[in-house]
Structures are given as C-alpha cells and as structure tokens.
Design a protein around this motif. Structure first.
Motif, short mmCIF file in Angstrom:
data_model
loop_
_atom_site.label_atom_id
_atom_site.label_comp_id
_atom_site.label_asym_id
_atom_site.label_seq_id
_atom_site.Cartn_x
_atom_site.Cartn_y
_atom_site.Cartn_z
N ALA A 292 0.82 -1.22 0.00
CA ALA A 292 0.00 0.00 0.00
C ALA A 292 0.85 1.27 0.00
CB ALA A 292 -0.93 0.00 1.21
N LEU A 293 2.12 1.15 0.39
CA LEU A 293 2.99 2.32 0.47
C LEU A 293 3.97 2.41 -0.71
CD1 LEU A 293 3.89 2.28 4.27
CD2 LEU A 293 2.27 3.78 3.12
N LEU A 294 3.70 1.67 -1.78
CA LEU A 294 4.61 1.63 -2.93
C LEU A 294 4.94 3.04 -3.43
CD1 LEU A 294 6.18 0.19 -5.20
CD2 LEU A 294 4.03 -0.02 -6.44
N TRP A 295 3.94 3.85 -3.64
CA TRP A 295 4.13 5.19 -4.20
C TRP A 295 4.96 6.04 -3.24
CZ3 TRP A 295 2.53 10.17 -2.76
CH2 TRP A 295 2.69 11.14 -3.74
N LYS B 88 10.70 -13.78 -11.04
CA LYS B 88 10.60 -12.32 -11.14
C LYS B 88 9.54 -11.81 -10.17
CE LYS B 88 10.34 -8.66 -14.64
NZ LYS B 88 11.72 -8.19 -14.41
N LEU B 89 9.99 -11.32 -9.02
CA LEU B 89 9.06 -10.81 -8.02
C LEU B 89 8.49 -9.46 -8.47
CD1 LEU B 89 10.91 -11.59 -4.65
CD2 LEU B 89 9.14 -12.92 -5.79
N PRO B 90 7.27 -9.13 -8.07
CA PRO B 90 6.63 -7.86 -8.49
C PRO B 90 7.29 -6.64 -7.87
CG PRO B 90 5.29 -8.99 -6.85
CD PRO B 90 6.39 -9.94 -7.23
N GLU B 91 6.99 -5.48 -8.44
CA GLU B 91 7.56 -4.22 -7.98
C GLU B 91 7.24 -3.93 -6.51
OE1 GLU B 91 7.75 0.45 -9.50
OE2 GLU B 91 6.04 -0.82 -10.02
N ASP B 92 6.09 -4.42 -6.05
CA ASP B 92 5.71 -4.22 -4.66
C ASP B 92 6.77 -4.76 -3.70
OD1 ASP B 92 2.60 -3.36 -4.62
OD2 ASP B 92 2.98 -4.71 -6.29
N GLU B 93 7.46 -5.84 -4.11
CA GLU B 93 8.49 -6.42 -3.26
C GLU B 93 9.71 -5.52 -3.16
OE1 GLU B 93 8.45 -8.74 -1.14
OE2 GLU B 93 6.40 -9.32 -1.66
N ALA B 94 9.98 -4.74 -4.21
CA ALA B 94 11.08 -3.78 -4.13
C ALA B 94 10.77 -2.74 -3.05
CB ALA B 94 11.27 -3.09 -5.48
N ALA B 95 9.52 -2.34 -2.96
CA ALA B 95 9.11 -1.38 -1.93
C ALA B 95 9.30 -1.97 -0.54
CB ALA B 95 7.66 -0.97 -2.15
N VAL C 52 6.46 2.25 8.94
CA VAL C 52 5.27 2.51 8.14
C VAL C 52 4.54 3.74 8.68
CG1 VAL C 52 2.97 1.63 7.55
CG2 VAL C 52 4.96 0.12 7.41
N GLN C 53 4.43 3.85 10.00
CA GLN C 53 3.77 4.99 10.62
C GLN C 53 4.50 6.29 10.26
OE1 GLN C 53 4.13 5.62 14.90
NE2 GLN C 53 1.92 5.95 15.02
N MET C 54 5.82 6.25 10.30
CA MET C 54 6.61 7.42 9.94
C MET C 54 6.38 7.84 8.50
SD MET C 54 10.20 6.41 11.77
CE MET C 54 11.10 7.47 10.64
N THR C 55 6.34 6.86 7.59
CA THR C 55 6.13 7.14 6.18
C THR C 55 4.78 7.80 5.95
OG1 THR C 55 7.52 5.25 5.60
CG2 THR C 55 6.11 6.13 3.87
N LYS C 56 3.75 7.29 6.61
CA LYS C 56 2.41 7.87 6.48
C LYS C 56 2.37 9.29 7.03
CE LYS C 56 -0.24 3.54 6.53
NZ LYS C 56 -1.21 2.71 7.28
#
Length: 289
Positions: free
Chosen positions: A117-120, A147-154, A174-178
């Motif tokens: 959910a925090l990819l962006w 090939k893992l999805p881009e979400d895994e890079a996040a 996660v709390q800090m990022t939000k």
C-alpha cells in the motif's frame, strides 16, 4: 578460528582477533564438526561481523526453518546495499530481510501477490533505498529464476530504511512514512502548489520531516508547549503563512496521534515550509513572465 556455534552444516559462528562474533559461511563447513573444533579456512566463502550478540541465535533458529539459498540471497542484497548506502545497517537486517524474502518467495511460488500500500510513498521518499531494492529483484531473478513484483522492491526498501533506524520495528517505519506523506499533503493544499521533488530545498525539508517523524515514534517529540522564545515570536510574525501551515500540521498531529508539536519544532517546520513554498512561488512567477 574455532567454532563457537553451529547454525547449520554450512554456517557457523566464530570469533575474530578482537573477540567479536563473526558468522562464517562455506559449503560443508560444520559437517561432522562440534563446538571448539578448528574451522577449515579453505572452505570459508563468506564472513561478516555481528555486533549484537543475540542475532546469531535468532539467525540459527531461522536457518532451521528456511532454505539456506534464501539467506545467501539476503546476504548478497545486504552486501550490495552496504556498498551504496551512506549509513550503517543494523545487524538484525540479516534476520528480518532473510525472513521476508523467504516468505515472499514462498508466496510467489503459490501464486499469491500482496500489494504494498505504500509503494508510491516509498518510491518517492526513499529513492536511494528503492533503487537498491530494484537491483535486489534482479539478484533474486538471477539466483532463483523468478521475477518478483515491484511491490516487493518497496518492501525491501522499507527493510533498509527500518535497519537504518536501528531499534525501530517495521510498524514504526510505516507509521513514519504515512506521517511524512500527510504533512507534505498539508503543505501542498495550504499553498495550493506542486512541490519540486528534485530541488535541494525539498530534499532538506523531506530529511527534516523523516527525523521529525522519528522523534515522535521514539517519544522524543511528545513535548509540552514551553515558554515562547524571542525567536519563536519573530518567526511567527515574519512568516505568517508558513507558521499558519505549521499550526495546521500541529492540529493534524494532535488529532491523529494525540501529540502536540513543540514551539521549537514549529520554528524549524515554519522555516523549512517558508523556504520550499517560496521556491515554488518564485518558479510559478517565472513561468508566467
């Protein structure tokens, strides 16, 4: 070198000349060996120092549950990251990242994709870590042909950020990022501007906000409003619009987290907001001329 702990047939714990714990890896390194036996240095392929004594025990427990290849991949990624990051990674990342990667690979093999959910936000706020994480996906693909999805890079990037903070858990990261994302949104809406994310003033503001959020997570920001200083009154008067924006941030922090922003923190927030907002307004004027 002598064996201090046996984590599995290929991974043992020893000590270096400074009596620091080191993890030593190599094919069949501990086969038919026991604690106290000499390590065959010809079989040693990789070593790394552990500064935290309990990490090796937890790593041993983890290696009993997951394929060793998953740890080898995590080790490659961490070594890759250490060469490129300008901050130190906490030892616990060897456990956290290995555990995460093993779980992610298992989900991939079962056809289960969990979006991040925090990819962006991660791509935006932690560009250096995200770039390393993207390269990590290539390492995984090369080693395991998946090939893992881009979400895994996040997710990998978040583990790097979390390790930088040393002692915080992933929930706190996660709390800090939000929190950072919400504060930036308040500034944008208050001024009705689009922030130039490549500008040096934006990067300074972003760095300040990251540590601002970290102080709150660590309970270092939950300070009561103190005596108003001359500087506080001067900034409040001179940069009224930016100060009003910092007040909105204080209101948001109080409603969302039950904390109040200290006067000292408002001064720094106001100055950063003034700088980044003035830059954007000047840029808009130049475009209209």
């Amino acid at each position: 070198m002598r064996i201090k702990k046996i984590l599995n047939n290929n991974v043992v714990v020893s000590e270096d000349k400074k009596y620091e714990e080191i993890v030593v890896m190599g094919r069949g390194l501990a086969f038919q060996k026991k604690i106290g036996d000499q390590i065959n240095v010809d079989k040693v392929e990789k070593t790394f120092i552990l500064e935290e004594q309990d990490v090796s025990d937890k790593l041993g427990e983890l290696l009993k549950e997951i394929p060793e290849q998953h740890f080898d991949i995590a080790y490659k990624i961490i070594s890759f990251a250490k060469e490129r990051l300008d901050y130190k990674l906490d030892d616990y990342i060897y456990i956290a990242l290995t555990d995460h990667l093993s779980f992610a690979i298992g989900r991939y093999n079962q056809g289960i994709n969990l979006p991040n959910a925090l990819l962006w936000e991660i791509k935006k706020f932690y560009k250096q870590e995200y770039k390393i994480a993207q390269a990590s996906l290539a390492i995984i693909e090369e080693d395991m042909n998946i090939k893992l999805p881009e979400d895994e890079a996040a997710s990998i990037a978040l583990h790097l950020v979390n390790s930088q903070l040393s002692g915080e858990n992933m929930e706190a990261t996660v709390q800090m990022t939000k929190m950072v994302n919400s504060i930036l949104a308040i500034v944008k809406y208050h001024y009705q501007i689009v922030l130039d994310e490549d500008s040096i003033n934006y990067q300074r503001f972003l760095t300040h906000l990251k540590f601002f959020a970290l102080r709150f997570v660590r309970d270092e920001g939950k300070t009561k409003v103190g005596v108003e200083s001359f500087l506080y009154e001067q900034v409040k008067e001179k940069y009224k619009e930016a100060f009003d924006c910092s007040e909105k941030i204080d209101e948001f922090i109080n409603k969302t987290y039950g904390w109040h922003v200290s006067n000292d923190e408002k001064v720094f927030l106001t100055l950063h907001i003034q700088r980044v907002a003035t830059q954007e307004k000047n840029a808009e004027k130049r475009m209209l001329e």
